[in-house]
Design an enzyme around this catalytic site. Structure first.
Site, PDB file in Angstrom:
ATOM      1  N   HIS A 408      34.747   6.608 -28.417  1.00 29.82           N
ATOM      2  CA  HIS A 408      33.511   6.075 -28.995  1.00 29.82           C
ATOM      3  C   HIS A 408      32.280   6.887 -28.658  1.00 29.82           C
ATOM      4  O   HIS A 408      31.175   6.522 -29.078  1.00 29.82           O
ATOM      5  CB  HIS A 408      33.279   4.636 -28.536  1.00 29.82           C
ATOM      6  CG  HIS A 408      34.097   3.642 -29.294  1.00 29.82           C
ATOM      7  ND1 HIS A 408      33.666   3.043 -30.454  1.00 29.82           N
ATOM      8  CD2 HIS A 408      35.339   3.172 -29.071  1.00 29.82           C
ATOM      9  CE1 HIS A 408      34.602   2.227 -30.891  1.00 29.82           C
ATOM     10  NE2 HIS A 408      35.632   2.278 -30.078  1.00 29.82           N
ATOM     11  N   LYS A 603      18.857  -2.260 -32.671  1.00 32.37           N
ATOM     12  CA  LYS A 603      20.050  -1.731 -32.013  1.00 32.37           C
ATOM     13  C   LYS A 603      19.759  -1.703 -30.525  1.00 32.37           C
ATOM     14  O   LYS A 603      18.619  -1.914 -30.103  1.00 32.37           O
ATOM     15  CB  LYS A 603      20.394  -0.330 -32.537  1.00 32.37           C
ATOM     16  CG  LYS A 603      19.203   0.625 -32.585  1.00 32.37           C
ATOM     17  CD  LYS A 603      19.560   1.949 -33.271  1.00 32.37           C
ATOM     18  CE  LYS A 603      19.595   1.912 -34.785  1.00 32.37           C
ATOM     19  NZ  LYS A 603      20.835   2.310 -35.399  1.00 32.37           N
ATOM     20  N   ARG A 604      20.781  -1.445 -29.693  1.00 33.89           N
ATOM     21  CA  ARG A 604      20.536  -1.315 -28.272  1.00 33.89           C
ATOM     22  C   ARG A 604      19.422  -0.296 -28.022  1.00 33.89           C
ATOM     23  O   ARG A 604      19.324   0.714 -28.737  1.00 33.89           O
ATOM     24  CB  ARG A 604      21.821  -0.851 -27.559  1.00 33.89           C
ATOM     25  CG  ARG A 604      22.812  -1.962 -27.322  1.00 33.89           C
ATOM     26  CD  ARG A 604      22.226  -3.074 -26.502  1.00 33.89           C
ATOM     27  NE  ARG A 604      22.075  -2.695 -25.121  1.00 33.89           N
ATOM     28  CZ  ARG A 604      22.726  -3.263 -24.112  1.00 33.89           C
ATOM     29  NH1 ARG A 604      23.555  -4.262 -24.326  1.00 33.89           N
ATOM     30  NH2 ARG A 604      22.527  -2.859 -22.884  1.00 33.89           N
ATOM     31  N   LYS A 609      19.091   6.886 -29.131  1.00 34.49           N
ATOM     32  CA  LYS A 609      18.819   6.241 -30.413  1.00 34.49           C
ATOM     33  C   LYS A 609      17.357   6.422 -30.843  1.00 34.49           C
ATOM     34  O   LYS A 609      16.983   6.124 -31.968  1.00 34.49           O
ATOM     35  CB  LYS A 609      19.176   4.759 -30.345  1.00 34.49           C
ATOM     36  CG  LYS A 609      20.690   4.487 -30.235  1.00 34.49           C
ATOM     37  CD  LYS A 609      20.970   2.999 -30.111  1.00 34.49           C
ATOM     38  CE  LYS A 609      22.427   2.653 -29.918  1.00 34.49           C
ATOM     39  NZ  LYS A 609      23.178   2.567 -31.190  1.00 34.49           N
ATOM     40  N   LYS A 718      25.503  -2.047 -42.526  1.00 36.08           N
ATOM     41  CA  LYS A 718      25.094  -3.426 -42.848  1.00 36.08           C
ATOM     42  C   LYS A 718      23.835  -3.418 -43.721  1.00 36.08           C
ATOM     43  O   LYS A 718      23.750  -4.136 -44.718  1.00 36.08           O
ATOM     44  CB  LYS A 718      24.809  -4.215 -41.565  1.00 36.08           C
ATOM     45  CG  LYS A 718      26.002  -4.363 -40.630  1.00 36.08           C
ATOM     46  CD  LYS A 718      25.565  -4.914 -39.256  1.00 36.08           C
ATOM     47  CE  LYS A 718      26.641  -4.761 -38.209  1.00 36.08           C
ATOM     48  NZ  LYS A 718      26.121  -4.938 -36.823  1.00 36.08           N
TER      49      LYS A 718
HETATM   50  C1  LIG Z   1      26.009  -4.086 -35.825  1.00 36.58           C
HETATM   51  C2  LIG Z   1      25.428  -4.472 -34.537  1.00 36.58           C
HETATM   52  C3  LIG Z   1      25.189  -3.498 -33.564  1.00 36.58           C
HETATM   53  C4  LIG Z   1      25.411  -2.020 -33.810  1.00 36.58           C
HETATM   54  O1  LIG Z   1      24.195  -1.472 -34.249  1.00 36.58           O
HETATM   55  P1  LIG Z   1      23.966   0.121 -34.328  1.00 36.58           P
HETATM   56  O2  LIG Z   1      22.637   0.231 -34.965  1.00 36.58           O
HETATM   57  O3  LIG Z   1      25.053   0.672 -35.193  1.00 36.58           O
HETATM   58  O4  LIG Z   1      24.009   0.622 -32.951  1.00 36.58           O
HETATM   59  C5  LIG Z   1      24.649  -3.899 -32.364  1.00 36.58           C
HETATM   60  N1  LIG Z   1      24.362  -5.188 -32.119  1.00 36.58           N
HETATM   61  C6  LIG Z   1      24.562  -6.150 -33.038  1.00 36.58           C
HETATM   62  C7  LIG Z   1      24.203  -7.561 -32.714  1.00 36.58           C
HETATM   63  C8  LIG Z   1      25.113  -5.832 -34.271  1.00 36.58           C
HETATM   64  O5  LIG Z   1      25.327  -6.794 -35.174  1.00 36.58           O
END
Ligand SMILES: *Cc1c(COP(=O)(O)O)cnc(C)c1O
Length: 870
Positions: A408, A603-604, A609, A718
């Site tokens: 990953h 996101k985190r 990022k 998404k």
């Molecule tokens: C989809 C999702 C992620 C992943 O987000 P990235 O932008 O791809 O890092 C992280 N947390 C939640 C709650 C998600 O639904």
């Protein structure tokens, strides 16, 4: 078309359901003498008073089942029930259906005895289950009707559920999406994980903008979605001694130390419009026999309770670190506890089939989600050699045909390494086995590349140093049949960087790619039901069909120029902005403008990022707006920028970034010159449920990692599935999204992966002052340092990561980032063309369903076939 915008289907607050009871029955409520308020019946009384004579039989069954659970399972009165009680009763009623399907699925799997796959993941970020379950069962309308008759509102009840947040971010959510797709695709797959008592922490933001962490006691209200299995228990050992036998068999005896019990909890995973209901088995740790009676009887109460606490501690909390590794003993114990219990369970099931042990890989595939479950490799060796009397070679043959490893990340700080002394102490037998594996492996490498000592050192399972460390990615690679990354670019990087030597040793065919995906059930139909309905009516295909065959979305392309579609498409986006604004108003007490572009990064929090790039871009925009005349400002594109995301509690720089965002928001939202044109929000406590409200509202979302650092990303998928456009770097799955939707429909910027190494070298040895290299950025940094957003000194450590070293290349990408944002503004002002881009984006997202991803794993890796439950 107006029906699509009915607030009922978009989740806006609805009129109280009890009004329906009145129209249904003509019932006139009594009035409270004191308050004068109408007294409406609830629960069973409501059923009775509503005189449910003519309702549909299925709905009647549902209401009966709910009322029954209220009275028996919850032991409560059917009237005077609150929303939480009603939610619990509804969930238990739905669970009954799930259990029936679950049982039939397990019976089918036992009878057909197909090859099965097991997905081992330390994280499953499931979110809520009620809405998903009734949608997958095809019972949403019936439940909405039944609940309504009982005097409740389904949307209110859905809101009572707590997220199951047993994960940090993308890796855990991928596991959840893959499970949904495994059931939907009728594949015999089980998940194995840990039942943490506390999931990911709840994020609070102090008035100063500091992230505070509170525990997430998600099981406090009981969890209706799990079934405790008091009979599915295994002993798991830690510490003690491993004595090799002297008979030359290679066997050893491991004894002493601490023994704890793993107990299973099963979570049914319904497929979409199929009976197939797979299982997620989560392990809880318990003391072996209540607590240590000997100590207790000897008067050593503390000692007795301590050992019992130490057992329970193993599954007490999810580690809140995403994409970083650190050598904590409790984390190692979690990893072993979970892999040992899961393998014992898999072995017991296999042995029930009465097959020779050599047939193990013909019936079982085990997927390792990252290196977290890599101890499964030495553990299966231990079982086969010490308990099943296999020779080393036979055991190794079985092991290397059973496991598959998904990498990953290629970030060095995230690659797991365990200190040899720690492993030796906690798992002495496994340390012996790892040394033995290494000895055999080094012999093979030496044979293929004689005298290449550097290669041996690079490839060894043991990294030299004090202390020595075990490289888990190397162990996962050599102990698995195949290895994959999670997007094309990332899989290439795995092959050319961290596992390059292994490609040269094994050949390329051991290495592959499975691009991540998302489940379109949750991430379109559930979170954006109006768009889902519009797609069905446009394609003239029922959603039950296209939600299982996502490439059918391509049919939307034929309608891109239809002005009616464009109009409704835009209206739905607008309604989703209003839904988000309503959510923010109710939950945070903030009023937000819905007539502006919504620009979202959720996101985190992580340096790679680059939320920092985004907030510095916001400041740049603010400074520019301030410099314009009021007349000039009116010609600019208006937007609201949203952030959400948690920082690991020990991640100082990430927490400073949150603090900066919150304080910039405080200043610019209060600035009357500009706040009509630019506003900024940090929404606390990002979760799956919050994502479900935010994503459908976005016009543009940001996925702006330094090239080569984001393995795939899944929130990019998404957003695009919901018709939000993408602003991003040429990284991870952004690339494949652009390949699908066409580069003219995404906004790309920044340096490319092959540039990164050289740029970092320049930062190290030929740094150019920021003022020269990127004056616009220097100006922004000075504004922050100078105190425009409160004490500038607070942010110095954050700003210094850019001024010195700039590992994530903000000074290299800032100018092109600002240009890309300007292109977004220009494009957005042409709404007609923008909507077309939006429709085209949704239309081309077929590839990114986890239905495709799980089939890739099933066919190219596990070699399993579907087993339909009739
Ligand atoms: C989809 C999702 C992620 C992943 O987000 P990235 O932008 O791809 O890092 C992280 N947390 C939640 C709650 C998600 O639904």
């Amino acid at each position: 078309m107006t029906s699509i915008l009915d607030p009922k289907t978009i989740g806006a607050p609805k009129p109280r359901a009890r009004r329906h009871a009145r129209t249904l029955t003509g019932y006139t409520p009594e009035k409270d003498e004191v308050t004068g308020k109408e007294k409406w019946p609830r629960g069973e009384e409501a059923v009775w008073k509503a005189g449910l004579r003519d309702v549909d039989a299925e709905e009647k069954t549902i209401t009966n089942s709910i009322v029954n659970h209220v009275q028996t399972s919850l032991a409560r009165q059917a009237y005077n029930l609150d929303n939480l009680g009603a939610y619990q009763a509804v969930a238990l009623s739905v669970r009954d259906d799930l259990i029936i399907n679950w049982n039939e699925t397990q019976l089918t799997y036992s009878r057909k005895a197909p090859k099965r796959a097991y997905y081992l993941s330390l994280e499953f970020l499931m979110g809520r289950s009620l809405d998903n379950s009734i949608l997958n069962l095809g019972l949403k309308d019936k439940y909405a009707g039944g609940v309504d008759k009982l005097g409740f509102n389904l949307e209110d009840l859905l809101d009572q559920e707590r997220d199951a947040a047993l994960g940090n971010g993308g890796l855990g959510r991928l596991a959840a999406c893959l499970l949904d797709s495994s059931s939907t695709q009728e594949l015999p797959v089980w998940g194995y994980g840990l039942r943490y008592k506390y999931g990911i922490f709840k994020q609070l933001i102090s008035p100063e903008g500091q992230q505070l962490e509170a525990p997430d006691p998600w099981l406090d209200h009981q969890n209706p979605w799990e079934l405790p299995r008091l009979d599915v228990i295994y002993d798991v050992r830690f510490y003690g001694e491993a004595k090799r036998s002297s008979d030359g068999s290679g066997r050893a005896e491991w004894s002493g130390g601490q023994e704890v019990v793993a107990q299973a909890y099963d979570v049914p995973i319904p497929g979409y419009h199929t009976k197939n209901t797979n299982n997620l088995r989560l392990w809880e740790s318990k003391p072996k026999s209540g607590f240590d009676l000997n100590s207790f009887n000897a008067g050593n109460y503390e000692g007795a309770i301590e050992s019992s606490n130490s057992a329970a501690a193993i599954t007490s909390v999810l580690y809140p670190n995403d994409n970083t590794s650190f050598g904590k003993e409790l984390r190692l114990k979690q990893q072993y506890f979970w892999t040992a219990a899961s393998l014992a369970d898999i072995m017991r099931r296999f042995k029930n089939q009465d097959k020779p042990i050599s047939a193990f890989p013909e019936f079982i595939a085990v997927q390792l989600n990252d290196t977290h479950p890599t101890l499964a490799i030495p553990e299966l060796m231990r079982i086969l050699i010490d308990e099943e009397d296999q020779t080393w070679d036979k055991a190794w043959d079985i092991v290397t045909n059973t496991f598959f490893y998904t990498n990953h990340t290629v970030l060095p700080e995230a690659l797991e390494k365990w200190p040899v002394p720690l492993l030796q102490h906690v798992l002495p037998r496994h340390m012996q086995i790892i040394f033995d594996i290494n000895l055999f492996f080094m012999g093979q490498v030496e044979k293929k590349f004689p005298g290449d000592r550097e290669r041996l050192a690079r490839m060894s399972l043991i990294e030299e140093g004090s202390p020595q460390q075990v490289r888990m990615a190397h162990l996962a690679c050599i102990g698995s049949r195949r290895v994959n990354g999670v997007a094309e670019l990332h899989s290439d990087l795995v092959k050319t960087t961290i596992l390059k030597d292994f490609v040269e040793f094994y050949g390329i065919s051991r290495f592959g790619n499975v691009t991540n995906g998302i489940t379109p059930r949750r991430w379109l139909d559930q979170c954006n039901p109006t768009l889902s309905a519009l797609i069905s009516s446009t394609l003239k295909i029922p959603k039950e069909v296209w939600l299982k065959d996502l490439p059918k979305l391509e049919g939307l392309l034929a309608h891109v120029d239809d002005p009616e579609l464009a109009k409704t498409w835009a209206e739905i986006k607008q309604a989703n902005k209003e839904r988000l604004a309503h959510w923010v108003q109710v939950n945070l007490g903030l009023k937000i403008n819905t007539n502006v572009m919504y620009d979202i990064q959720i996101k985190r929090l992580h340096e790679y990022k680059r939320q920092t790039l985004n907030i510095l871009g916001v400041i740049h925009r603010y400074l520019q707006l301030k410099a314009l005349t009021p007349e000039e400002r009116k010609k600019t594109n208006r937007k609201a920028v949203f952030f959400a995301g948690k920082a690991a509690p020990g991640y100082y720089i990430a927490k400073l970034t949150i603090r900066l965002i919150v304080n910039v928001a405080r200043i610019i939202n209060a600035d009357k010159d500009t706040n009509e044109f630019l506003s900024l929000y940090f929404l606390p406590d990002y979760s799956v449920s919050l994502a479900e409200v935010l994503i459908p509202s976005s016009d543009i979302s940001q996925h702006i990692s330094t090239a080569g650092t984001e393995a795939s990303g899944t929130s990019n998928m998404k957003f695009c599935l919901n018709g939000g456009l993408l602003l991003g770097t040429v990284d991870g799955a952004n690339i494949e999204i652009a390949e699908e939707v066409g580069e003219s429909n995404v906004f790309f910027f920044g340096h490319l992966t092959p540039d990164v190494e050289d740029l970092r070298y320049q930062h190290q040895y030929h740094a150019i002052p920021i003022e020269e290299k990127c004056p616009a950025l220097a100006n922004v940094l000075n504004a922050v340092s100078g105190g425009l957003f409160g004490d500038g000194g607070v942010y110095e450590p954050l700003l210094n990561t850019i001024r010195q070293g700039d590992h994530y290349l903000l000074t290299d990408d800032f100018d092109s980032y600002i240009q890309a944002l300007a292109m977004v503004d220009v494009a957005y002002l042409d709404q007609k063309e923008w909507i077309k881009k939006s429709i085209r984006t949704t239309a081309k997202m077929g590839k990114f369903s986890t239905d495709r991803a799980i089939q890739d794993y099933a066919q190219e890796y596990w070699n399993i076939e579907s087993a339909k439950v009739e």
